[in-house]
Design a protein around this motif. Sequence first.
Motif, PDB file in Angstrom:
ATOM      1  N   ARG A 174      18.187  -9.881  -0.510  1.00 12.49           N
ATOM      2  CA  ARG A 174      17.664  -8.518  -0.390  1.00 12.49           C
ATOM      3  C   ARG A 174      17.809  -7.797  -1.721  1.00 12.49           C
ATOM      4  NH1 ARG A 174      22.878  -7.068   2.599  1.00 12.49           N
ATOM      5  NH2 ARG A 174      23.768  -5.537   1.230  1.00 12.49           N
ATOM      6  N   GLN A 175      16.987  -6.792  -1.914  1.00 17.21           N
ATOM      7  CA  GLN A 175      16.975  -6.039  -3.158  1.00 17.21           C
ATOM      8  C   GLN A 175      17.415  -4.599  -2.875  1.00 17.21           C
ATOM      9  OE1 GLN A 175      16.278  -8.211  -5.377  1.00 17.21           O
ATOM     10  NE2 GLN A 175      15.021  -9.594  -4.214  1.00 17.21           N
ATOM     11  N   ILE A 176      18.204  -4.050  -3.787  1.00 15.19           N
ATOM     12  CA  ILE A 176      18.576  -2.640  -3.765  1.00 15.19           C
ATOM     13  C   ILE A 176      18.113  -2.081  -5.099  1.00 15.19           C
ATOM     14  CG2 ILE A 176      20.463  -0.972  -3.620  1.00 15.19           C
ATOM     15  CD1 ILE A 176      22.078  -3.253  -2.206  1.00 15.19           C
ATOM     16  N   SER A 177      17.269  -1.057  -5.049  1.00 16.69           N
ATOM     17  CA  SER A 177      16.645  -0.552  -6.269  1.00 16.69           C
ATOM     18  C   SER A 177      16.981   0.922  -6.471  1.00 16.69           C
ATOM     19  CB  SER A 177      15.126  -0.730  -6.165  1.00 16.69           C
ATOM     20  OG  SER A 177      14.502  -0.296  -7.349  1.00 16.69           O
ATOM     21  N   ASP A 178      17.272   1.278  -7.732  1.00 17.95           N
ATOM     22  CA  ASP A 178      17.534   2.667  -8.086  1.00 17.95           C
ATOM     23  C   ASP A 178      17.099   2.875  -9.527  1.00 17.95           C
ATOM     24  OD1 ASP A 178      18.407   5.311  -8.035  1.00 17.95           O
ATOM     25  OD2 ASP A 178      20.480   4.785  -8.496  1.00 17.95           O
ATOM     26  N   GLY A 179      15.979   3.528  -9.722  1.00 14.65           N
ATOM     27  CA  GLY A 179      15.499   3.800 -11.070  1.00 14.65           C
ATOM     28  C   GLY A 179      15.176   2.529 -11.818  1.00 14.65           C
ATOM     29  N   ASP A 180      15.831   2.333 -12.953  1.00 16.27           N
ATOM     30  CA  ASP A 180      15.575   1.172 -13.803  1.00 16.27           C
ATOM     31  C   ASP A 180      16.519   0.005 -13.526  1.00 16.27           C
ATOM     32  OD1 ASP A 180      13.407   2.316 -15.058  1.00 16.27           O
ATOM     33  OD2 ASP A 180      14.581   3.160 -16.686  1.00 16.27           O
ATOM     34  N   GLU A 181      17.171   0.004 -12.371  1.00 22.63           N
ATOM     35  CA  GLU A 181      18.053  -1.099 -12.007  1.00 22.63           C
ATOM     36  C   GLU A 181      17.730  -1.603 -10.605  1.00 22.63           C
ATOM     37  OE1 GLU A 181      22.049  -0.131 -14.578  1.00 22.63           O
ATOM     38  OE2 GLU A 181      22.023   0.531 -12.502  1.00 22.63           O
ATOM     39  N   VAL A 182      17.814  -2.915 -10.468  1.00 27.32           N
ATOM     40  CA  VAL A 182      17.667  -3.570  -9.163  1.00 27.32           C
ATOM     41  C   VAL A 182      18.839  -4.529  -9.023  1.00 27.32           C
ATOM     42  CG1 VAL A 182      16.264  -5.121  -7.742  1.00 27.32           C
ATOM     43  CG2 VAL A 182      15.143  -3.417  -9.206  1.00 27.32           C
ATOM     44  N   VAL A 183      19.456  -4.518  -7.850  1.00 29.80           N
ATOM     45  CA  VAL A 183      20.515  -5.474  -7.545  1.00 29.80           C
ATOM     46  C   VAL A 183      20.003  -6.381  -6.435  1.00 29.80           C
ATOM     47  CG1 VAL A 183      22.864  -5.804  -6.669  1.00 29.80           C
ATOM     48  CG2 VAL A 183      22.364  -3.900  -8.234  1.00 29.80           C
ATOM     49  N   SER A 184      20.060  -7.680  -6.678  1.00 35.62           N
ATOM     50  CA  SER A 184      19.761  -8.672  -5.645  1.00 35.62           C
ATOM     51  C   SER A 184      21.081  -9.105  -5.029  1.00 35.62           C
ATOM     52  CB  SER A 184      19.079  -9.902  -6.242  1.00 35.62           C
ATOM     53  OG  SER A 184      17.784  -9.610  -6.677  1.00 35.62           O
ATOM     54  N   ILE A 185      21.146  -9.051  -3.717  1.00 36.36           N
ATOM     55  CA  ILE A 185      22.301  -9.566  -2.983  1.00 36.36           C
ATOM     56  C   ILE A 185      21.853 -10.886  -2.365  1.00 36.36           C
ATOM     57  CG2 ILE A 185      23.981  -9.158  -1.143  1.00 36.36           C
ATOM     58  CD1 ILE A 185      24.146  -7.108  -3.437  1.00 36.36           C
ATOM     59  N   LEU A 186      22.519 -11.958  -2.759  1.00 41.60           N
ATOM     60  CA  LEU A 186      22.170 -13.295  -2.270  1.00 41.60           C
ATOM     61  C   LEU A 186      23.265 -13.816  -1.362  1.00 41.60           C
ATOM     62  CD1 LEU A 186      20.897 -13.071  -5.273  1.00 41.60           C
ATOM     63  CD2 LEU A 186      20.651 -15.519  -5.041  1.00 41.60           C
ATOM     64  N   ASN A 187      22.895 -14.229  -0.169  1.00 44.00           N
ATOM     65  CA  ASN A 187      23.772 -15.046   0.656  1.00 44.00           C
ATOM     66  C   ASN A 187      23.431 -16.481   0.275  1.00 44.00           C
ATOM     67  OD1 ASN A 187      24.103 -12.556   1.835  1.00 44.00           O
ATOM     68  ND2 ASN A 187      23.960 -13.300   3.922  1.00 44.00           N
ATOM     69  N   TRP A 188      24.446 -17.315   0.096  1.00 50.87           N
ATOM     70  CA  TRP A 188      24.190 -18.686  -0.318  1.00 50.87           C
ATOM     71  C   TRP A 188      25.212 -19.630   0.293  1.00 50.87           C
ATOM     72  CZ3 TRP A 188      27.850 -21.347  -3.249  1.00 50.87           C
ATOM     73  CH2 TRP A 188      28.853 -20.577  -3.838  1.00 50.87           C
ATOM     74  N   LYS A 189      24.863 -20.902   0.235  1.00 52.11           N
ATOM     75  CA  LYS A 189      25.775 -21.966   0.648  1.00 52.11           C
ATOM     76  C   LYS A 189      25.537 -23.148  -0.269  1.00 52.11           C
ATOM     77  CE  LYS A 189      22.751 -24.026   4.134  1.00 52.11           C
ATOM     78  NZ  LYS A 189      22.632 -24.442   5.538  1.00 52.11           N
ATOM     79  N   SER A 190      26.470 -24.093  -0.217  1.00 49.32           N
ATOM     80  CA  SER A 190      26.332 -25.324  -0.993  1.00 49.32           C
ATOM     81  C   SER A 190      27.038 -26.441  -0.244  1.00 49.32           C
ATOM     82  CB  SER A 190      26.924 -25.142  -2.405  1.00 49.32           C
ATOM     83  OG  SER A 190      28.327 -25.036  -2.340  1.00 49.32           O
ATOM     84  N   ALA A 191      27.040 -27.608  -0.844  1.00 48.69           N
ATOM     85  CA  ALA A 191      27.657 -28.764  -0.186  1.00 48.69           C
ATOM     86  C   ALA A 191      29.134 -28.525   0.131  1.00 48.69           C
ATOM     87  CB  ALA A 191      27.488 -30.009  -1.051  1.00 48.69           C
ATOM     88  N   LYS A 192      29.842 -27.794  -0.742  1.00 49.53           N
ATOM     89  CA  LYS A 192      31.277 -27.569  -0.551  1.00 49.53           C
ATOM     90  C   LYS A 192      31.628 -26.162  -0.086  1.00 49.53           C
ATOM     91  CE  LYS A 192      32.896 -30.966  -3.921  1.00 49.53           C
ATOM     92  NZ  LYS A 192      33.719 -31.150  -5.133  1.00 49.53           N
ATOM     93  N   CYS A 193      30.661 -25.287   0.033  1.00 50.47           N
ATOM     94  CA  CYS A 193      30.908 -23.907   0.465  1.00 50.47           C
ATOM     95  C   CYS A 193      29.943 -23.569   1.597  1.00 50.47           C
ATOM     96  CB  CYS A 193      30.707 -22.930  -0.691  1.00 50.47           C
ATOM     97  SG  CYS A 193      31.862 -23.155  -2.047  1.00 50.47           S
ATOM     98  N   ASP A 194      30.521 -23.214   2.733  1.00 53.04           N
ATOM     99  CA  ASP A 194      29.695 -22.938   3.906  1.00 53.04           C
ATOM    100  C   ASP A 194      28.904 -21.641   3.798  1.00 53.04           C
ATOM    101  OD1 ASP A 194      30.507 -25.274   5.170  1.00 53.04           O
ATOM    102  OD2 ASP A 194      32.194 -24.280   6.159  1.00 53.04           O
ATOM    103  N   SER A 195      29.487 -20.632   3.131  1.00 46.46           N
ATOM    104  CA  SER A 195      28.820 -19.336   3.069  1.00 46.46           C
ATOM    105  C   SER A 195      29.487 -18.450   2.031  1.00 46.46           C
ATOM    106  CB  SER A 195      28.895 -18.656   4.442  1.00 46.46           C
ATOM    107  OG  SER A 195      28.338 -17.372   4.394  1.00 46.46           O
ATOM    108  N   SER A 196      28.670 -17.745   1.263  1.00 50.42           N
ATOM    109  CA  SER A 196      29.197 -16.793   0.297  1.00 50.42           C
ATOM    110  C   SER A 196      28.093 -15.820  -0.084  1.00 50.42           C
ATOM    111  CB  SER A 196      29.729 -17.504  -0.948  1.00 50.42           C
ATOM    112  OG  SER A 196      30.461 -16.575  -1.741  1.00 50.42           O
ATOM    113  N   GLN A 197      28.440 -14.856  -0.924  1.00 47.43           N
ATOM    114  CA  GLN A 197      27.481 -13.911  -1.469  1.00 47.43           C
ATOM    115  C   GLN A 197      27.713 -13.779  -2.961  1.00 47.43           C
ATOM    116  OE1 GLN A 197      27.885 -10.112   0.557  1.00 47.43           O
ATOM    117  NE2 GLN A 197      26.114 -10.582   1.817  1.00 47.43           N
TER     118      GLN A 197
END
Length: 121
Positions: free
Chosen positions: A70-93
């Motif tokens: 998801r994206q959070i936008s304010d003026g000239d900045e955008v923050v992407s928040i990513l939920n992710w996983k990998s082979a050794k990590c079940d869930s993170s951000q």
Amino acid sequence: MTISHADIVQRGWDAVGRGDWDTLIADYLPDMLFVMPGQADELHGTAAFRGALENLGAALPPGFEITALRQISDGDEVVSILNWKSAKCDSSQLAVLFRFAGDKISEERWFVDTVQWQACF
């Protein structure tokens, strides 16, 4: 019609998903700054950034997958928040800050739990 900064960032994530580096790089200023996880490594300019993209698989934990975005936008900045996983990590951000100058990205900076990130390799 003017495209929003959040839409530009989303277009970039879509390009990353396809491995379309030309489309991605087109939205960055030539002298952009990229700060990688851990905040110790900086790349200056699209040529260096493009080189890092060619080796993206080595920079990400094995089996890395974005599960939500998801994206959070304010003026000239955008923050992407990513939920992710990998082979050794079940869930993170992680968060990625994009700073704009006009309609081009001037800076991309990743914020990630580096201890967890390293444990996922």
